[in-house]
Design an enzyme around this catalytic site. Sequence first.
Site, PDB file in Angstrom:
ATOM      1  N   HIS A 182       0.811  -1.073  -0.024  1.00  0.00           N
ATOM      2  CA  HIS A 182       0.142   0.079   0.029  1.00  0.00           C
ATOM      3  C   HIS A 182       0.936   1.205   0.067  1.00  0.00           C
ATOM      4  O   HIS A 182       0.381   2.132   0.168  1.00  0.00           O
ATOM      5  CB  HIS A 182      -1.077  -0.100   1.149  1.00  0.00           C
ATOM      6  CG  HIS A 182      -2.288   0.909   1.448  1.00  0.00           C
ATOM      7  ND1 HIS A 182      -2.364   1.842   2.128  1.00  0.00           N
ATOM      8  CD2 HIS A 182      -3.066   0.983   0.397  1.00  0.00           C
ATOM      9  CE1 HIS A 182      -3.368   2.571   1.827  1.00  0.00           C
ATOM     10  NE2 HIS A 182      -3.744   2.118   0.643  1.00  0.00           N
ATOM     11  N   LYS A 238       3.242   4.292  -1.051  1.00  0.00           N
ATOM     12  CA  LYS A 238       3.422   5.436  -2.153  1.00  0.00           C
ATOM     13  C   LYS A 238       4.846   5.986  -1.895  1.00  0.00           C
ATOM     14  O   LYS A 238       4.676   6.999  -0.947  1.00  0.00           O
ATOM     15  CB  LYS A 238       2.261   6.284  -2.094  1.00  0.00           C
ATOM     16  CG  LYS A 238       0.909   5.689  -2.430  1.00  0.00           C
ATOM     17  CD  LYS A 238       0.262   5.583  -1.168  1.00  0.00           C
ATOM     18  CE  LYS A 238      -1.366   4.878  -1.392  1.00  0.00           C
ATOM     19  NZ  LYS A 238      -1.634   4.613  -0.395  1.00  0.00           N
ATOM     20  N   ASP A 243      17.561  10.327  -6.649  1.00  0.00           N
ATOM     21  CA  ASP A 243      18.915  10.469  -6.422  1.00  0.00           C
ATOM     22  C   ASP A 243      19.330  10.230  -4.930  1.00  0.00           C
ATOM     23  O   ASP A 243      20.391  10.823  -4.519  1.00  0.00           O
ATOM     24  CB  ASP A 243      19.654  11.861  -6.997  1.00  0.00           C
ATOM     25  CG  ASP A 243      19.478  11.772  -8.347  1.00  0.00           C
ATOM     26  OD1 ASP A 243      19.222  10.645  -9.135  1.00  0.00           O
ATOM     27  OD2 ASP A 243      19.526  13.021  -9.062  1.00  0.00           O
ATOM     28  N   HIS A 278      -9.029  11.223   1.597  1.00  0.00           N
ATOM     29  CA  HIS A 278      -8.219  10.195   1.540  1.00  0.00           C
ATOM     30  C   HIS A 278      -7.091  10.306   2.371  1.00  0.00           C
ATOM     31  O   HIS A 278      -6.046   9.596   2.575  1.00  0.00           O
ATOM     32  CB  HIS A 278      -7.792   9.863  -0.027  1.00  0.00           C
ATOM     33  CG  HIS A 278      -7.153   8.463  -0.111  1.00  0.00           C
ATOM     34  ND1 HIS A 278      -5.863   8.327  -0.251  1.00  0.00           N
ATOM     35  CD2 HIS A 278      -7.770   7.231  -0.006  1.00  0.00           C
ATOM     36  CE1 HIS A 278      -5.511   7.024  -0.658  1.00  0.00           C
ATOM     37  NE2 HIS A 278      -6.690   6.314  -0.507  1.00  0.00           N
ATOM     38  N   LYS A 315      -4.154  10.708   5.352  1.00  0.00           N
ATOM     39  CA  LYS A 315      -3.984   9.607   6.617  1.00  0.00           C
ATOM     40  C   LYS A 315      -2.731  10.423   7.352  1.00  0.00           C
ATOM     41  O   LYS A 315      -1.785  10.677   7.316  1.00  0.00           O
ATOM     42  CB  LYS A 315      -3.108   8.290   6.366  1.00  0.00           C
ATOM     43  CG  LYS A 315      -3.967   7.298   5.372  1.00  0.00           C
ATOM     44  CD  LYS A 315      -3.883   7.587   3.891  1.00  0.00           C
ATOM     45  CE  LYS A 315      -4.320   6.542   3.103  1.00  0.00           C
ATOM     46  NZ  LYS A 315      -5.876   6.325   2.962  1.00  0.00           N
ATOM     47  N   ASP A 356      -0.555  17.974  19.749  1.00  0.00           N
ATOM     48  CA  ASP A 356      -0.047  18.946  20.646  1.00  0.00           C
ATOM     49  C   ASP A 356       0.908  20.139  20.163  1.00  0.00           C
ATOM     50  O   ASP A 356       1.952  20.339  20.680  1.00  0.00           O
ATOM     51  CB  ASP A 356       0.639  18.221  22.009  1.00  0.00           C
ATOM     52  CG  ASP A 356      -0.247  17.534  22.907  1.00  0.00           C
ATOM     53  OD1 ASP A 356      -1.369  17.832  22.767  1.00  0.00           O
ATOM     54  OD2 ASP A 356       0.237  16.645  23.478  1.00  0.00           O
TER      55      ASP A 356
END
Length: 468
Positions: free
Chosen positions: A209, A211, A216, A385, A387, A392
């Site tokens: 899952h 991404k 470089d 979408h 996450k 704090d």
Amino acid sequence: MLIGILIALYVIIALSVVVSLLINGVRPSKTLAWLLAIFTIPVGGFLLYLMLGRNRRKNKLFSLKSDFYKKLEPSKTYEQVSDLQEYQKIIQLIQETSQCPVTQQNQVTLLQDGKATFEEIFDALEDAQDHIHLQYYIFEEGVLSERLMDIFERKVAESVTIRLLYDGIGSYSLSKKYLKRLKKIGVKAEQFLPFRFGRFLSSLNYRNHRKIIVVDNKVGFTGGINVTDKYLREDPYPGKWHDTHLKIDGEATHFLNQIFLTDWYLATEEDIDLSQFKIEGTINKGTPVQIASSGPDDDFAVMEQVYFSIINSAKKYIYITNPYVIPNDAIMQSLQTASLSGVDVRLLMSATTDIKLVDWCVRAYFESYLKAGIKIYLYTDGFLHSKIMACDDKIASIGTANLDNRSFQHNYESNAVLYDADLCKQLKKEFFEDCKKSTLLDDHEAFNNRPWWDKLLEGMAKLLSPLL
């Protein structure tokens, strides 16, 4: 006679599974549930266990990973940062489980939605001189993939090595024609866990899952955004995708690259000379970043532990943005405990997701949140979408992992944990901006009076929460 033999054979197989469960089972409740399924659902319960129930951490499905780790040089030992002593336990946790220390020589840029994210990605790719590594759960053909194809062709002509790793299920629509074009221009493109009927039971439930883009070993990207035109145009359902990504210039990129190279080795067994990938640190006293990674072949549920630790560290607030909040007992108790202890706990979720069954399952937990005083915001301006977890004004997490069993137990995930006040404040500001486009649920009594059929659908979906 034949029926008797088949029944005896099934009993023997079922008993062997029972023995395996008793030896390798993690949680008694989960073990008992599988035992009941095996003995009350003939054949079907056994097949479900084979597909979804086996303890991959114990079995070490991907033993190649340990072989690859032997090739890696030991991580540089970093001194403890005095102003991060408050989070030393979280830092140690990620160091031990993900082999990534806190890196400080980083410049971090928050990116909102597809247009801004891909403009930064394209600029970084154009500047590549040695290598480009890309890893995506969803890689779909369209405007974005064609733009990438054009850049790849130019960079390969400049002797830049390009490796693309895509998930066999998430990128199932990627055509052979596009892949042939990639290989024709010299791009190394490979599937992670290709879907084959011969490996149906062993691979369907365990997906990559992540991404990740690394250029470089200096510039890296990670977050929630996939390669799909859904980020550029409005999808008929559930609407335009709203997401957050991260650009990292500096040391932390090396550890994103290390995750990529590990997964590449699992997929290809290519013997890459790792000495060419050195840690680059040119930014003096930048943003402290740690890269947390997890997968079904790890000894511990790393993402669950990281989220659990951040929630438990909260003293003032914990703001969570995530479309798939399907908490297990540990996460639910940590959220409730924080709220009941006076911490401002808020959940921002999408009013609708891309899977209706998941919508019902997510809503099945709303009553438990509201009882504890947790505020729920349902985003209505498209499909949320992102996450994100912000806490704090001191610590935040952005990455690929949802708050559900699939991200904790079954998927390969990667998150960047940021120890930076300014970035946390920026995330908090964007959180409240998104809340303005959302519906607030804070009345427990009113929510409890929803139609009985909604409660029934939610209850039925909740039974499947360990699988979603």
